[in-house]
Write an enzyme that holds these catalytic residues in place. Structure first.
Site, PDB file in Angstrom:
ATOM      1  N   HIS A 131     -12.250  -4.282  26.732  1.00  0.00           N
ATOM      2  CA  HIS A 131     -12.722  -5.670  26.812  1.00  0.00           C
ATOM      3  C   HIS A 131     -11.957  -6.411  27.906  1.00  0.00           C
ATOM      4  O   HIS A 131     -10.955  -5.929  28.423  1.00  0.00           O
ATOM      5  CB  HIS A 131     -12.522  -6.403  25.476  1.00  0.00           C
ATOM      6  CG  HIS A 131     -13.523  -6.027  24.438  1.00  0.00           C
ATOM      7  ND1 HIS A 131     -13.381  -4.916  23.641  1.00  0.00           N
ATOM      8  CD2 HIS A 131     -14.695  -6.606  24.069  1.00  0.00           C
ATOM      9  CE1 HIS A 131     -14.415  -4.836  22.806  1.00  0.00           C
ATOM     10  NE2 HIS A 131     -15.222  -5.850  23.051  1.00  0.00           N
ATOM     11  N   LYS A 135      -9.397 -11.325  25.821  1.00  0.00           N
ATOM     12  CA  LYS A 135      -9.692 -11.094  24.404  1.00  0.00           C
ATOM     13  C   LYS A 135      -8.392 -10.973  23.625  1.00  0.00           C
ATOM     14  O   LYS A 135      -7.506 -10.188  23.989  1.00  0.00           O
ATOM     15  CB  LYS A 135     -10.542  -9.831  24.223  1.00  0.00           C
ATOM     16  CG  LYS A 135     -10.983  -9.616  22.775  1.00  0.00           C
ATOM     17  CD  LYS A 135     -12.004  -8.499  22.665  1.00  0.00           C
ATOM     18  CE  LYS A 135     -12.397  -8.233  21.212  1.00  0.00           C
ATOM     19  NZ  LYS A 135     -13.041  -9.392  20.569  1.00  0.00           N
TER      20      LYS A 135
END
Length: 222
Positions: A131, A135
């Site tokens: 990600h 995040k």
């Protein structure tokens, strides 16, 4: 359908907001973010969509339960106690709780369960997820869901590798390594619209459902 969008200023909140503008059946009736009072806004909506922070869940569940409003929860990183709060609230209102609202990812969940059963104990599974560097939770909620699916079939801990780099929206791979061969199942998200669209679909589906804790697979009929 009047929607209360919680976490409206975040990446996912903004994506839901933009997508909802093109849907004539949806009105974002109120927006809440960090520091805003949720209860007054919850009173005047048909359903709440939460893409905020795990620590907000107590107030969100309390407000939704007080006014009898269904919830769609896409926030991840809940503690065991916070998860228990969600489960207890679902005794009085309907809640869709999903670590990922993408149609493709929910098919990945289904395929992972089937593959684990068919391949058997000679194939060892692991999960790799990537990600964007902003995040906050690692492993991702989606990776944890995949691990839970695998643990239910294998009854063992599943290794997860989490990578945080660049602006990757989301990539999840389940790798089954066996004697002389391996199988990989991968889902790549190109944009956040797939998650926002799924959340709005879940919000439409949950209206008038009986109290209970539902998944995105329930919404899709998988």
């Amino acid at each position: 359908m009047r929607v209360l969008l919680i976490g409206a200023a975040g990446r996912m909140g903004q994506t839901v907001l933009n997508l909802a503008q093109s849907d004539p059946d949806i009105q974002i009736a109120a927006q809440c973010d960090l520091g805003d009072s949720i209860e007054p806004a919850m009173k005047n909506c048909d359903v709440g969509i939460d893409f905020s922070h795990a620590d907000s869940i107590d107030e969100i569940c309390r407000a939704a339960s007080q006014h009898g409003k269904p919830l769609v929860i896409g926030t991840t990183g809940h503690s065991q106690q916070q998860r228990k709060t969600i489960e207890e609230t679902a005794h009085s209102i309907p809640i869709v709780l999903a670590s990922n609202f993408s149609v493709g990812v929910n098919v990945l969940f289904w395929l992972t369960q089937k593959a684990a059963g068919f391949l058997g104990p000679d194939f060892n599974p692991k999960i790799v997820e990537t990600h964007h560097k902003m995040k906050k939770d690692a492993p991702s909620g989606t990776a944890k869901t995949l691990a839970d699916i695998l643990k239910a079939v294998r009854d063992s801990e599943i290794p997860i590798q989490s990578i945080r780099e660049g602006d990757v929206v989301g990539e999840h791979t389940v790798i089954f390594s066996g004697p002389g061969e391996s199988l990989e199942l991968t889902h790549r998200a190109a944009n956040r619209g797939i998650f926002a669209g799924g959340a709005l679909r879940a919000a439409k589906w949950i209206i008038n459902k009986p109290p209970g804790l539902y998944s995105m697979q329930d919404v899709l009929g998988l």
